[in-house]
Design an enzyme around this catalytic site. Structure first.
Site, PDB file in Angstrom:
ATOM      1  N   SER A 139       0.898  -1.288   0.138  1.00 54.24           N
ATOM      2  CA  SER A 139       0.115   0.071  -0.126  1.00 54.24           C
ATOM      3  C   SER A 139       0.923   1.277  -0.051  1.00 54.24           C
ATOM      4  O   SER A 139       1.928   1.458   0.523  1.00 54.24           O
ATOM      5  CB  SER A 139      -0.940   0.081   1.285  1.00 54.24           C
ATOM      6  OG  SER A 139      -1.563   1.238   1.412  1.00 54.24           O
ATOM      7  N   TYR A 152      -2.152  -0.706  10.313  1.00 51.55           N
ATOM      8  CA  TYR A 152      -2.111  -1.259   8.955  1.00 51.55           C
ATOM      9  C   TYR A 152      -0.938  -0.654   8.269  1.00 51.55           C
ATOM     10  O   TYR A 152      -0.242  -1.220   7.255  1.00 51.55           O
ATOM     11  CB  TYR A 152      -3.398  -0.688   8.205  1.00 51.55           C
ATOM     12  CG  TYR A 152      -3.602  -1.101   6.480  1.00 51.55           C
ATOM     13  CD1 TYR A 152      -3.721  -2.471   6.230  1.00 51.55           C
ATOM     14  CD2 TYR A 152      -3.432  -0.114   5.624  1.00 51.55           C
ATOM     15  CE1 TYR A 152      -3.817  -2.874   4.902  1.00 51.55           C
ATOM     16  CE2 TYR A 152      -3.332  -0.726   4.516  1.00 51.55           C
ATOM     17  CZ  TYR A 152      -3.720  -2.064   4.093  1.00 51.55           C
ATOM     18  OH  TYR A 152      -3.820  -2.010   2.620  1.00 51.55           O
TER      19      TYR A 152
END
Length: 279
Positions: A139, A152
């Site tokens: 990501s 995350y």
């Protein structure tokens, strides 16, 4: 350019969203075999993939990326019976659950590292493999911090650190396995989920993300495959807003290059120069 024609590809991820769209594109590249390892069975998705290219062999295994490495070895022993060898390993399993930090880290980082550690011996040229490519799908908040999704983001930063470390010539020149990463920007399958912020102060922003503009999974999947085809060892790509951008990597520790030289050197004079530079 990395030619996918005739390659044996192993994709570790849920067969939905980005993984499914990426697999669709892979099926148009004349790959010979595709192994899909995912947590739940998705026969309709497998059937859709097979309809794209009937001559490509598709194999499926249910797989828990958080399992112990010893159990992973048993799975991949079975995978290798069908696959013969692996040219490309794609790690795409992901979880964003700020209320379950352990599961988030285990899925996004620990599980990915265990998978790579398990598969590398099959690919290693010095161990009878043919070399190949490891692709870590991660990501953009593994490149820049996220005050909303802290756990995350931390797990995705770890993926980038692992990718860059494993891509070092210390390994690549010996095992012949290139390592790269693709950092996906906000994508529909992600923002459509109900997301919780790490702290309650960020929940308003987490809720707002569901209405934010984002790229489609199809476009993201296409750009992941394009990045693979353009890849060189150690590269980090951003797939965002329908585009693809190569990340310019930086060394922030000024002694990093000298430290690596020191670690690889048997020359006493070079070692002394490193020690002197630290003073």
């Amino acid at each position: 350019m990395y030619d996918l024609t005739g390659k044996h590809v192993c994709y570790v991820a849920d067969c939905g969203g980005i993984a499914l769209e990426t697999s669709k594109v892979l099926m148009t590249k004349n790959i010979a075999k595709l192994a899909i390892l995912q947590s739940v069975e998705n026969q309709p998705a497998i059937a859709r993939l097979q309809s794209i290219k009937h001559s490509t062999q598709i194999f499926f295994w249910t797989f828990d990326v958080t399992m112990a490495r010893q159990e992973m070895k048993k799975y991949f022993d079975e995978v290798m019976v069908q696959m013969d060898y692996i040219d490309v390993l794609i790690n795409g399993a992901t979880l964003c659950d700020e209320r379950n930090i352990d599961a988030t880290i285990n899925t996004n980082l620990t599980g990915m590292m265990n998978t790579v550690a398990t598969v590398l011996p099959y690919m290693d040229r010095k161990m009878g493999g043919a070399g190949g490519l490891v692709v870590n799908v991660t990501s953009v908040i593994g490149l820049d911090p996220s005050p909303v999704f802290c756990a995350y983001s931390a797990s995705k930063f770890g993926v980038i650190g692992f990718t860059r470390s494993l891509a070092d010539p210390l390994y690549y020149t010996q095992n012949g396995v290139a390592v790269m990463a693709v950092c996906c920007g906000p994508t529909k399958v992600f923002v459509d989920r109900e997301l919780n912020a790490f702290l309650e102060y960020g929940q308003t922003f987490a809720d707002r993300l569901r209405r934010a503009p984002c790229q489609s999974t199809a476009v993201c999947g296409l750009n992941i495959v394009t990045a693979i085809e353009r890849s060189e060892n150690g590269q980090i790509w951003i797939a965002d807003k329908g585009g693809l951008e190569l990340v310019t990597l930086h060394w922030y520790w000024h002694m990093a290059d000298q430290f690596l030289s020191y670690m690889q050197s048997t020359d006493d004079e070079n070692q002394e120069q490193f020690v002197s530079g630290q003073r």
